[in-house]
Scaffold this motif. Sequence first.
Motif, PDB file in Angstrom:
ATOM      1  N   ASP A  50     -11.726 -31.937  15.131  1.00  0.00           N
ATOM      2  CA  ASP A  50     -11.555 -32.298  13.726  1.00  0.00           C
ATOM      3  C   ASP A  50     -10.136 -31.890  13.299  1.00  0.00           C
ATOM      4  OD1 ASP A  50     -11.930 -32.963  11.103  1.00  0.00           O
ATOM      5  OD2 ASP A  50     -13.382 -31.369  10.666  1.00  0.00           O
ATOM      6  N   ILE A  51      -9.276 -32.868  12.973  1.00  0.00           N
ATOM      7  CA  ILE A  51      -7.945 -32.541  12.454  1.00  0.00           C
ATOM      8  C   ILE A  51      -8.088 -32.343  10.952  1.00  0.00           C
ATOM      9  CG2 ILE A  51      -5.543 -33.265  12.215  1.00  0.00           C
ATOM     10  CD1 ILE A  51      -5.914 -35.067  14.622  1.00  0.00           C
ATOM     11  N   ILE A  52      -7.998 -31.085  10.521  1.00  0.00           N
ATOM     12  CA  ILE A  52      -8.276 -30.780   9.115  1.00  0.00           C
ATOM     13  C   ILE A  52      -6.984 -30.763   8.297  1.00  0.00           C
ATOM     14  CG2 ILE A  52     -10.356 -29.495   9.692  1.00  0.00           C
ATOM     15  CD1 ILE A  52      -8.780 -26.911   9.184  1.00  0.00           C
ATOM     16  N   ASP A  53      -7.104 -31.066   7.019  1.00  0.00           N
ATOM     17  CA  ASP A  53      -5.945 -30.996   6.136  1.00  0.00           C
ATOM     18  C   ASP A  53      -5.765 -29.562   5.638  1.00  0.00           C
ATOM     19  OD1 ASP A  53      -7.851 -30.616   4.117  1.00  0.00           O
ATOM     20  OD2 ASP A  53      -7.771 -32.705   3.472  1.00  0.00           O
ATOM     21  N   GLY A  54      -4.660 -29.345   4.919  1.00  0.00           N
ATOM     22  CA  GLY A  54      -4.331 -27.999   4.455  1.00  0.00           C
ATOM     23  C   GLY A  54      -5.381 -27.418   3.523  1.00  0.00           C
ATOM     24  N   GLU A  55      -5.998 -28.252   2.693  1.00  0.00           N
ATOM     25  CA  GLU A  55      -6.998 -27.749   1.764  1.00  0.00           C
ATOM     26  C   GLU A  55      -8.258 -27.281   2.496  1.00  0.00           C
ATOM     27  OE1 GLU A  55      -7.973 -30.007  -1.616  1.00  0.00           O
ATOM     28  OE2 GLU A  55      -6.016 -29.723  -2.552  1.00  0.00           O
ATOM     29  N   THR A  56      -8.645 -28.015   3.533  1.00  0.00           N
ATOM     30  CA  THR A  56      -9.804 -27.587   4.316  1.00  0.00           C
ATOM     31  C   THR A  56      -9.489 -26.296   5.052  1.00  0.00           C
ATOM     32  OG1 THR A  56     -10.490 -29.890   4.604  1.00  0.00           O
ATOM     33  CG2 THR A  56     -11.449 -28.276   6.102  1.00  0.00           C
ATOM     34  N   GLU A  57      -8.261 -26.181   5.552  1.00  0.00           N
ATOM     35  CA  GLU A  57      -7.832 -24.943   6.203  1.00  0.00           C
ATOM     36  C   GLU A  57      -7.921 -23.773   5.221  1.00  0.00           C
ATOM     37  OE1 GLU A  57      -4.071 -23.443   8.983  1.00  0.00           O
ATOM     38  OE2 GLU A  57      -4.049 -25.430   8.067  1.00  0.00           O
ATOM     39  N   SER A  58      -7.508 -24.013   3.980  1.00  0.00           N
ATOM     40  CA  SER A  58      -7.618 -22.985   2.945  1.00  0.00           C
ATOM     41  C   SER A  58      -9.074 -22.609   2.693  1.00  0.00           C
ATOM     42  CB  SER A  58      -6.989 -23.477   1.637  1.00  0.00           C
ATOM     43  OG  SER A  58      -5.626 -23.778   1.793  1.00  0.00           O
ATOM     44  N   LEU A  59      -9.943 -23.615   2.664  1.00  0.00           N
ATOM     45  CA  LEU A  59     -11.372 -23.381   2.447  1.00  0.00           C
ATOM     46  C   LEU A  59     -11.942 -22.480   3.539  1.00  0.00           C
ATOM     47  CD1 LEU A  59     -14.200 -23.950   1.240  1.00  0.00           C
ATOM     48  CD2 LEU A  59     -14.259 -26.018   2.656  1.00  0.00           C
ATOM     49  N   TYR A  60     -11.657 -22.808   4.793  1.00  0.00           N
ATOM     50  CA  TYR A  60     -12.167 -22.001   5.904  1.00  0.00           C
ATOM     51  C   TYR A  60     -11.646 -20.566   5.802  1.00  0.00           C
ATOM     52  CZ  TYR A  60     -13.550 -26.337   8.341  1.00  0.00           C
ATOM     53  OH  TYR A  60     -14.133 -27.526   8.698  1.00  0.00           O
ATOM     54  N   GLY A  61     -10.364 -20.427   5.495  1.00  0.00           N
ATOM     55  CA  GLY A  61      -9.782 -19.091   5.386  1.00  0.00           C
ATOM     56  C   GLY A  61     -10.433 -18.278   4.290  1.00  0.00           C
ATOM     57  N   TYR A  62     -10.680 -18.906   3.145  1.00  0.00           N
ATOM     58  CA  TYR A  62     -11.290 -18.189   2.023  1.00  0.00           C
ATOM     59  C   TYR A  62     -12.720 -17.763   2.341  1.00  0.00           C
ATOM     60  CZ  TYR A  62     -12.902 -16.895  -2.567  1.00  0.00           C
ATOM     61  OH  TYR A  62     -13.426 -16.188  -3.608  1.00  0.00           O
ATOM     62  N   LEU A  63     -13.496 -18.686   2.883  1.00  0.00           N
ATOM     63  CA  LEU A  63     -14.888 -18.356   3.203  1.00  0.00           C
ATOM     64  C   LEU A  63     -14.963 -17.234   4.228  1.00  0.00           C
ATOM     65  CD1 LEU A  63     -16.476 -21.934   3.394  1.00  0.00           C
ATOM     66  CD2 LEU A  63     -16.910 -20.192   1.653  1.00  0.00           C
ATOM     67  N   GLY A  64     -14.139 -17.296   5.258  1.00  0.00           N
ATOM     68  CA  GLY A  64     -14.169 -16.265   6.287  1.00  0.00           C
ATOM     69  C   GLY A  64     -13.741 -14.907   5.763  1.00  0.00           C
ATOM     70  N   ALA A  65     -12.633 -14.874   5.017  1.00  0.00           N
ATOM     71  CA  ALA A  65     -12.126 -13.600   4.500  1.00  0.00           C
ATOM     72  C   ALA A  65     -13.075 -12.997   3.479  1.00  0.00           C
ATOM     73  CB  ALA A  65     -10.744 -13.796   3.885  1.00  0.00           C
ATOM     74  N   SER A  66     -13.644 -13.806   2.593  1.00  0.00           N
ATOM     75  CA  SER A  66     -14.542 -13.273   1.567  1.00  0.00           C
ATOM     76  C   SER A  66     -15.838 -12.756   2.180  1.00  0.00           C
ATOM     77  CB  SER A  66     -14.831 -14.331   0.492  1.00  0.00           C
ATOM     78  OG  SER A  66     -15.540 -15.427   1.022  1.00  0.00           O
TER      79      SER A  66
END
Length: 313
Positions: free
Chosen positions: A103-119
């Motif tokens: 899955d080639i994700i866009d920057g916003e999806t990358e941000s989503l994954y980062g936020y969910l994981g860190a939180s």
Amino acid sequence: MKCSVIDIGTNSIRHLICDVENDEIRQIKKDVKITRLGESVSRSGKLSNDAIARSVSTIKEYLDDAENYETQRIYAFATSAVRDAKNSSYFIDELLNIGLDVDIIDGETESLYGYLGASYGIKKNDVLVMDVGGGSTEFSYFKDELIKRSFDIGAVRLTEKFIKSDPILLEEYNNIRLYITDMLTPFISDNQNMPKEIVGIGGTITTLAAMSQDLRIYSRELIHGYVLKKGDIKRLLDLMMSLSFNERKLLNGLQPERADIIVAGTIIVYTVLELLNCTSITVSEWDNLEGAVVEKFIRGNDGKKITNSDVGK
């Protein structure tokens, strides 16, 4: 359910094997290998054949590992370098040949994954998550809805764009800071309600935490939750700017393969703290790998909006 997630980044490729049960994630194994997939993308616009070969070889090892651990689900995503490269389809075809759909994700999806994981990892939701990668830097925070933005300021990208000297020149340092400031100022001005507490993820930030503690052997337990102070970041930045590439490779806490890009990455972190008038950053070992697990295997990727029940578990 045993899951496997592969993050194909600009600088490194990472792999998480975990168990997911009752919305909880239990890490079994987490690996990272620096393959420098995006080493030439900012100059040529293409992934090099050597970088593709290194990366495919690493991913094949990860797939073998996932099979050995008898994972039931595998999800792989690619970020900045692959989405920017003109020849990314060739790389994707090479991965399909070894049995992996990406899955080639866009920057916003990358941000989503980062936020969910860190939180999930830090167990807080009133935070600004910053993910400093090789090709881009993402910011995300929750205010009624998830605000997420991605910028083309990564450690590899800025190294290739600005740093020509060894050690780095003051002029190069100033040019990087100006470039970052110009990129981020409109976003910061438009988002005055951002949380004041920053949680940082990504190789640059975890490396700085290891260097700050003078770790000879990397320890996830000592890194996760570590509070990295702005003064410590500046001290490390001044030290690294005074050293050559070969001298930096000898520093405790710094992987030798990261010695060429760590200065640019550190400038990103330090400049962001200055722009936001923050004095520290909390480091999370939970990142977009765990975030992808949350999105794909816990939330079910059903497109529903993020709510308070989804973060800060």
